[in-house]
Motif scaffolding. Sequence first.
Motif, PDB file in Angstrom:
ATOM      1  N   VAL A  60      10.738  10.124  25.020  1.00  0.00           N
ATOM      2  CA  VAL A  60      10.909   8.670  24.968  1.00  0.00           C
ATOM      3  C   VAL A  60      11.136   8.114  26.375  1.00  0.00           C
ATOM      4  CG1 VAL A  60      12.341   6.791  24.074  1.00  0.00           C
ATOM      5  CG2 VAL A  60      11.722   8.699  22.583  1.00  0.00           C
ATOM      6  N   ALA A  61      11.892   8.818  27.194  1.00  0.00           N
ATOM      7  CA  ALA A  61      12.128   8.376  28.569  1.00  0.00           C
ATOM      8  C   ALA A  61      10.813   8.277  29.335  1.00  0.00           C
ATOM      9  CB  ALA A  61      13.086   9.335  29.277  1.00  0.00           C
ATOM     10  N   ARG A  62       9.954   9.284  29.185  1.00  0.00           N
ATOM     11  CA  ARG A  62       8.647   9.257  29.853  1.00  0.00           C
ATOM     12  C   ARG A  62       7.791   8.102  29.341  1.00  0.00           C
ATOM     13  NH1 ARG A  62       6.132  14.436  31.832  1.00  0.00           N
ATOM     14  NH2 ARG A  62       7.877  15.733  32.452  1.00  0.00           N
ATOM     15  N   ALA A  63       7.840   7.866  28.045  1.00  0.00           N
ATOM     16  CA  ALA A  63       7.052   6.771  27.470  1.00  0.00           C
ATOM     17  C   ALA A  63       7.547   5.421  27.982  1.00  0.00           C
ATOM     18  CB  ALA A  63       7.115   6.827  25.944  1.00  0.00           C
ATOM     19  N   LEU A  64       8.858   5.232  28.022  1.00  0.00           N
ATOM     20  CA  LEU A  64       9.412   3.987  28.535  1.00  0.00           C
ATOM     21  C   LEU A  64       9.067   3.800  30.011  1.00  0.00           C
ATOM     22  CD1 LEU A  64      12.947   4.045  26.870  1.00  0.00           C
ATOM     23  CD2 LEU A  64      11.033   2.544  26.283  1.00  0.00           C
ATOM     24  N   TYR A  65       9.168   4.871  30.758  1.00  0.00           N
ATOM     25  CA  TYR A  65       8.847   4.817  32.188  1.00  0.00           C
ATOM     26  C   TYR A  65       7.381   4.444  32.394  1.00  0.00           C
ATOM     27  CZ  TYR A  65       8.065   6.418  36.966  1.00  0.00           C
ATOM     28  OH  TYR A  65       7.713   6.485  38.288  1.00  0.00           O
ATOM     29  N   THR A  66       6.501   5.062  31.640  1.00  0.00           N
ATOM     30  CA  THR A  66       5.070   4.776  31.766  1.00  0.00           C
ATOM     31  C   THR A  66       4.775   3.335  31.383  1.00  0.00           C
ATOM     32  OG1 THR A  66       4.512   7.076  31.308  1.00  0.00           O
ATOM     33  CG2 THR A  66       2.769   5.456  30.984  1.00  0.00           C
ATOM     34  N   ALA A  67       5.426   2.852  30.335  1.00  0.00           N
ATOM     35  CA  ALA A  67       5.208   1.474  29.903  1.00  0.00           C
ATOM     36  C   ALA A  67       5.730   0.480  30.945  1.00  0.00           C
ATOM     37  CB  ALA A  67       5.894   1.225  28.566  1.00  0.00           C
ATOM     38  N   GLU A  68       6.806   0.835  31.615  1.00  0.00           N
ATOM     39  CA  GLU A  68       7.421  -0.066  32.586  1.00  0.00           C
ATOM     40  C   GLU A  68       6.750   0.001  33.954  1.00  0.00           C
ATOM     41  OE1 GLU A  68      10.049  -2.780  34.269  1.00  0.00           O
ATOM     42  OE2 GLU A  68       9.794  -2.275  32.171  1.00  0.00           O
ATOM     43  N   ASP A  69       6.388   1.200  34.376  1.00  0.00           N
ATOM     44  CA  ASP A  69       5.948   1.394  35.763  1.00  0.00           C
ATOM     45  C   ASP A  69       4.806   2.404  35.804  1.00  0.00           C
ATOM     46  OD1 ASP A  69       5.994   0.910  38.425  1.00  0.00           O
ATOM     47  OD2 ASP A  69       7.832   2.014  38.841  1.00  0.00           O
ATOM     48  N   ASP A  70       3.656   2.040  35.269  1.00  0.00           N
ATOM     49  CA  ASP A  70       2.585   3.009  35.068  1.00  0.00           C
ATOM     50  C   ASP A  70       1.857   3.425  36.346  1.00  0.00           C
ATOM     51  OD1 ASP A  70       0.000   0.805  33.742  1.00  0.00           O
ATOM     52  OD2 ASP A  70       1.273   0.647  35.487  1.00  0.00           O
ATOM     53  N   HIS A  71       2.172   2.842  37.473  1.00  0.00           N
ATOM     54  CA  HIS A  71       1.498   3.258  38.695  1.00  0.00           C
ATOM     55  C   HIS A  71       2.212   4.419  39.385  1.00  0.00           C
ATOM     56  CE1 HIS A  71       4.478   0.378  40.217  1.00  0.00           C
ATOM     57  NE2 HIS A  71       4.425   1.067  41.337  1.00  0.00           N
ATOM     58  N   GLN A  72       3.354   4.818  38.881  1.00  0.00           N
ATOM     59  CA  GLN A  72       4.102   5.936  39.443  1.00  0.00           C
ATOM     60  C   GLN A  72       3.915   7.181  38.563  1.00  0.00           C
ATOM     61  OE1 GLN A  72       5.772   5.792  42.334  1.00  0.00           O
ATOM     62  NE2 GLN A  72       5.241   3.640  42.582  1.00  0.00           N
ATOM     63  N   VAL A  73       4.287   8.322  39.102  1.00  0.00           N
ATOM     64  CA  VAL A  73       4.195   9.581  38.369  1.00  0.00           C
ATOM     65  C   VAL A  73       5.604  10.073  38.071  1.00  0.00           C
ATOM     66  CG1 VAL A  73       3.363  11.956  38.473  1.00  0.00           C
ATOM     67  CG2 VAL A  73       2.016  10.122  39.504  1.00  0.00           C
ATOM     68  N   TRP A  74       5.875  10.343  36.813  1.00  0.00           N
ATOM     69  CA  TRP A  74       7.206  10.755  36.364  1.00  0.00           C
ATOM     70  C   TRP A  74       7.719  11.963  37.146  1.00  0.00           C
ATOM     71  CZ3 TRP A  74      11.170   9.167  33.440  1.00  0.00           C
ATOM     72  CH2 TRP A  74      12.072  10.107  32.951  1.00  0.00           C
ATOM     73  N   GLU A  75       6.874  12.948  37.330  1.00  0.00           N
ATOM     74  CA  GLU A  75       7.299  14.183  37.990  1.00  0.00           C
ATOM     75  C   GLU A  75       7.743  13.955  39.441  1.00  0.00           C
ATOM     76  OE1 GLU A  75       4.586  13.947  36.082  1.00  0.00           O
ATOM     77  OE2 GLU A  75       5.206  15.252  34.437  1.00  0.00           O
ATOM     78  N   ARG A  76       7.246  12.916  40.078  1.00  0.00           N
ATOM     79  CA  ARG A  76       7.598  12.656  41.477  1.00  0.00           C
ATOM     80  C   ARG A  76       8.698  11.601  41.623  1.00  0.00           C
ATOM     81  NH1 ARG A  76       1.761  12.093  44.219  1.00  0.00           N
ATOM     82  NH2 ARG A  76       1.132  11.601  42.112  1.00  0.00           N
ATOM     83  N   GLU A  77       9.207  11.129  40.509  1.00  0.00           N
ATOM     84  CA  GLU A  77      10.229  10.075  40.557  1.00  0.00           C
ATOM     85  C   GLU A  77      11.589  10.678  40.904  1.00  0.00           C
ATOM     86  OE1 GLU A  77      11.242   6.957  41.294  1.00  0.00           O
ATOM     87  OE2 GLU A  77       9.587   6.418  39.974  1.00  0.00           O
ATOM     88  N   ARG A  78      12.447   9.857  41.520  1.00  0.00           N
ATOM     89  CA  ARG A  78      13.805  10.291  41.863  1.00  0.00           C
ATOM     90  C   ARG A  78      14.594  10.611  40.591  1.00  0.00           C
ATOM     91  NH1 ARG A  78      13.677   5.335  44.338  1.00  0.00           N
ATOM     92  NH2 ARG A  78      15.434   4.712  43.063  1.00  0.00           N
ATOM     93  N   ASP A  79      15.529  11.557  40.713  1.00  0.00           N
ATOM     94  CA  ASP A  79      16.361  11.942  39.570  1.00  0.00           C
ATOM     95  C   ASP A  79      17.181  10.776  39.045  1.00  0.00           C
ATOM     96  OD1 ASP A  79      15.440  14.536  39.454  1.00  0.00           O
ATOM     97  OD2 ASP A  79      17.049  15.336  40.713  1.00  0.00           O
ATOM     98  N   SER A  80      17.627   9.896  39.934  1.00  0.00           N
ATOM     99  CA  SER A  80      18.433   8.754  39.495  1.00  0.00           C
ATOM    100  C   SER A  80      17.618   7.819  38.597  1.00  0.00           C
ATOM    101  CB  SER A  80      18.983   7.984  40.701  1.00  0.00           C
ATOM    102  OG  SER A  80      17.927   7.483  41.498  1.00  0.00           O
ATOM    103  N   VAL A  81      16.343   7.654  38.906  1.00  0.00           N
ATOM    104  CA  VAL A  81      15.482   6.813  38.070  1.00  0.00           C
ATOM    105  C   VAL A  81      15.216   7.504  36.738  1.00  0.00           C
ATOM    106  CG1 VAL A  81      13.192   5.755  37.887  1.00  0.00           C
ATOM    107  CG2 VAL A  81      14.437   5.679  40.051  1.00  0.00           C
ATOM    108  N   LYS A  82      14.958   8.798  36.772  1.00  0.00           N
ATOM    109  CA  LYS A  82      14.748   9.548  35.528  1.00  0.00           C
ATOM    110  C   LYS A  82      15.987   9.468  34.637  1.00  0.00           C
ATOM    111  CE  LYS A  82      11.490  13.022  37.220  1.00  0.00           C
ATOM    112  NZ  LYS A  82      11.287  14.459  37.422  1.00  0.00           N
TER     113      LYS A  82
END
Length: 64
Positions: free
Chosen positions: A8-30
Amino acid sequence: MEAEIEFVARALYTAEDDHQVWERERDSVKDEFRLYAQIALELLAEHRTRETPDAEICIFPYAA
């Protein structure tokens, strides 16, 4: 439950900020999106367990 939160976190992240890659995001954002996901799943569980009153059938005459 951890896997559900992650999905769900990945889905929300993709819906909010789809130009970024989850795997490369900062831990604080994750962690922030994991918190959102946990809250969303808790609210969904609460909603599913809440009793809903029986629906009343209302018949409205058709008026042209």
